[in-house]
Design a protein around this motif. Structure first.
Motif, mmCIF file in Angstrom:
data_model
loop_
_atom_site.group_PDB
_atom_site.id
_atom_site.type_symbol
_atom_site.label_atom_id
_atom_site.label_comp_id
_atom_site.label_asym_id
_atom_site.label_seq_id
_atom_site.Cartn_x
_atom_site.Cartn_y
_atom_site.Cartn_z
ATOM 1 N N ASP A 137 0.869 -1.176 0.000
ATOM 2 C CA ASP A 137 0.000 0.000 0.000
ATOM 3 C C ASP A 137 0.906 1.227 0.000
ATOM 4 N N TRP A 138 1.011 1.852 -1.150
ATOM 5 C CA TRP A 138 2.002 2.921 -1.347
ATOM 6 C C TRP A 138 1.628 4.169 -0.540
ATOM 7 N N GLY A 139 2.587 4.663 0.248
ATOM 8 C CA GLY A 139 2.389 5.884 1.020
ATOM 9 C C GLY A 139 1.215 5.818 1.963
ATOM 10 N N ALA A 140 0.989 4.666 2.592
ATOM 11 C CA ALA A 140 -0.212 4.471 3.407
ATOM 12 C C ALA A 140 -0.208 5.318 4.674
ATOM 13 N N CYS A 141 0.956 5.533 5.269
ATOM 14 C CA CYS A 141 1.022 6.291 6.521
ATOM 15 C C CYS A 141 0.908 7.788 6.218
ATOM 16 N N PRO A 142 -0.118 8.492 6.725
ATOM 17 C CA PRO A 142 -0.265 9.914 6.414
ATOM 18 C C PRO A 142 0.756 10.803 7.113
ATOM 19 N N LEU A 143 1.450 10.276 8.127
ATOM 20 C CA LEU A 143 2.435 11.073 8.855
ATOM 21 C C LEU A 143 3.824 10.959 8.241
ATOM 22 N N THR A 144 4.271 9.731 7.968
ATOM 23 C CA THR A 144 5.613 9.515 7.431
ATOM 24 C C THR A 144 5.616 9.185 5.938
ATOM 25 N N ARG A 145 4.431 8.869 5.376
ATOM 26 C CA ARG A 145 4.307 8.464 3.981
ATOM 27 C C ARG A 145 5.123 7.231 3.644
ATOM 28 N N ARG A 146 5.313 6.381 4.632
ATOM 29 C CA ARG A 146 5.932 5.090 4.369
ATOM 30 C C ARG A 146 4.858 4.096 3.939
ATOM 31 N N SER A 147 5.239 3.164 3.116
ATOM 32 C CA SER A 147 4.285 2.201 2.563
ATOM 33 C C SER A 147 4.147 0.993 3.471
ATOM 34 N N LEU A 148 3.093 0.220 3.215
ATOM 35 C CA LEU A 148 2.833 -1.001 3.971
ATOM 36 C C LEU A 148 3.174 -2.224 3.119
ATOM 37 N N THR A 149 3.820 -3.188 3.736
ATOM 38 C CA THR A 149 4.094 -4.471 3.094
ATOM 39 C C THR A 149 3.149 -5.515 3.667
ATOM 40 N N TRP B 25 2.050 -15.144 7.449
ATOM 41 C CA TRP B 25 1.447 -13.903 6.954
ATOM 42 C C TRP B 25 1.973 -12.749 7.783
ATOM 43 N N LYS B 26 1.926 -11.561 7.187
ATOM 44 C CA LYS B 26 2.482 -10.404 7.884
ATOM 45 C C LYS B 26 2.004 -9.110 7.238
ATOM 46 N N THR B 27 1.814 -8.095 8.073
ATOM 47 C CA THR B 27 1.587 -6.726 7.629
ATOM 48 C C THR B 27 2.548 -5.836 8.391
ATOM 49 N N LYS B 28 3.385 -5.084 7.679
ATOM 50 C CA LYS B 28 4.416 -4.295 8.341
ATOM 51 C C LYS B 28 4.712 -3.041 7.543
ATOM 52 N N LYS B 29 4.955 -1.951 8.266
ATOM 53 C CA LYS B 29 5.314 -0.702 7.619
ATOM 54 C C LYS B 29 6.768 -0.794 7.130
ATOM 55 N N GLN B 30 7.019 -0.329 5.920
ATOM 56 C CA GLN B 30 8.366 -0.394 5.364
ATOM 57 C C GLN B 30 9.298 0.584 6.083
ATOM 58 N N THR B 31 10.580 0.273 6.089
ATOM 59 C CA THR B 31 11.548 1.062 6.860
ATOM 60 C C THR B 31 11.924 2.363 6.172
ATOM 61 N N THR B 32 11.718 2.462 4.866
ATOM 62 C CA THR B 32 12.092 3.674 4.119
ATOM 63 C C THR B 32 10.895 4.159 3.313
#
Length: 358
Positions: A252-264, A277-284
């Motif tokens: 999910d590209w740019g999912a975080c509205p604060l940091t604009r980091r994507s979700l994997t 299974w896993k859902t995790k915010k990307q580090t960059t």
């Protein structure tokens, strides 16, 4: 199986002294006790107990898996035994009942164990056998969470979380007692062991542990209302399994509205049965959706490599390749194209890694 007084079996490598226990009288107030064995309360007691158990099993002929150090296997001729350890709880599986009985007798002579019979309940996970395979669920654990929160009489919901939520931008009142929220989210994290559909909701809620607000608590209560209507949901490990590993990844590209980091996000199946299974915010921060998708592919590839090693420890070897599915045409073209340019230079390491494994 369960080990009686597990921590008391550990051997101490250091000199440890303790004060005299209550009720023990001595003429000299300066005398102390020197410990000869580990004791409950010592910080090194869990490490020493696991070292003792590992050496005992290794002497019997078990080999520790490099994919999971708490998982050991035994092979001798046609006999195969697999043993999984969690502190003092042990699961034993094998293809020879006589060999299993001999191992139980050996462990009982060393530590005094309690045989709890066929596996039905382990660390809050209920195991049910059927003609189609094993069913794993956490019904009792789920109902305990809902009851503790006082929502047994609430109206169930169809989805654990609202679409297009704005929890990261919440401006409500900060909770007076954040410990209740933290305890609830911590229990929900353990529930994701058998509930893949909760991964995204729990991932979002766990981001606000430091300063939870009323909106976050309301979202957590919505998850509980969803659980109230689906307490018996779980996963089925099918017996008619072809042992083919398939993985599905997305971002999910740019999912975080604060940091604009994507979700994997990814899901791995073994013969149609979900195993990881896993859902995790990307580090960059990814500068394009293709880059976010490619980082998701790289994370899923890491998981596939680990699962291949774990399956190898179980004796599951097959020549067919593992399949990785991605719905981004741009990411697929980058994986196939051997030429790098300035637009893909910053993800070159991930590119090389995925191509090498392909």
């Amino acid at each position: 199986m369960d080990v009686n007084n597990a921590f008391l079996h550990g051997d101490l490598e250091e000199e440890v002294f303790m004060r005299l226990p209550p009720g023990f009288s001595s003429s000299s107030p300066t005398k102390v006790c020197k410990l000869r064995k580990s004791l409950y309360g010592l910080r090194q007691a869990p490490r020493q107990w696991f070292a003792k158990l590992s050496s005992t099993l290794t002497a019997y002929g078990f080999v520790r898996s490099y994919a999971d150090y708490s998982f050991l296997t035994y092979r001798k001729g046609k006999v195969f035994l697999a043993l999984l350890v969690y502190v003092d709880d042990i699961i034993l599986a094998g293809n020879d009942s006589q060999a299993c009985a001999e191992l139980k007798a050996y462990l009982n002579n060393c530590f005094r164990i309690k045989d709890l019979g066929p596996l039905k309940y382990f660390l809050g996970i209920e195991v049910a056998r059927g003609p189609h395979g094993f069913c794993l669920c956490q019904r009792k654990y789920t109902l305990e969470i809902v009851e503790e929160s006082g929502l047994l009489g609430s109206k169930p919901t169809d989805l654990p979380m609202e679409e297009n939520h704005k929890l990261a931008l919440a401006k409500g009142r900060v909770l007076d007692d954040p410990s209740r929220y933290r305890r609830l989210v911590g229990r929900l994290i353990y529930l994701t062991i058998t509930r893949p559909e909760l991964c995204y909701a729990v991932h979002i809620l766990s981001q606000f542990m430091q300063e939870p607000r009323e909106e976050h608590m309301d979202a957590a209560r919505r998850v509980l209302r969803y659980l109230k209507g689906t307490p018996g949901y779980g996963i089925l490990l099918r017996s008619d399994c072809d042992l083919q590993v398939r993985a599905y990844c997305d971002a999910d590209w740019g999912a975080c509205p604060l940091t604009r980091r994507s979700l994997t996000g990814y899901l791995v199946t073994l013969g149609g049965s979900p195993i990881s299974w896993k859902t995790k915010k990307q580090t960059t921060v990814s500068r394009s959706s293709a880059e976010a998708e490619y980082r998701s592919m790289a994370a899923t590839t890491f998981e596939l490599i680990w699962l291949k090693a774990l399956l190898g420890s179980l004796g599951v070897f097959h020549d067919s390749a593992m399949h990785l599915f991605c719905d981004s045409q741009a990411a697929l073209h980058i994986a196939k194209n051997p030429v790098f340019h300035e637009r893909t230079k910053h993800i070159e390491l991930d590119c090389h890694f995925v191509r090498e494994k392909c």
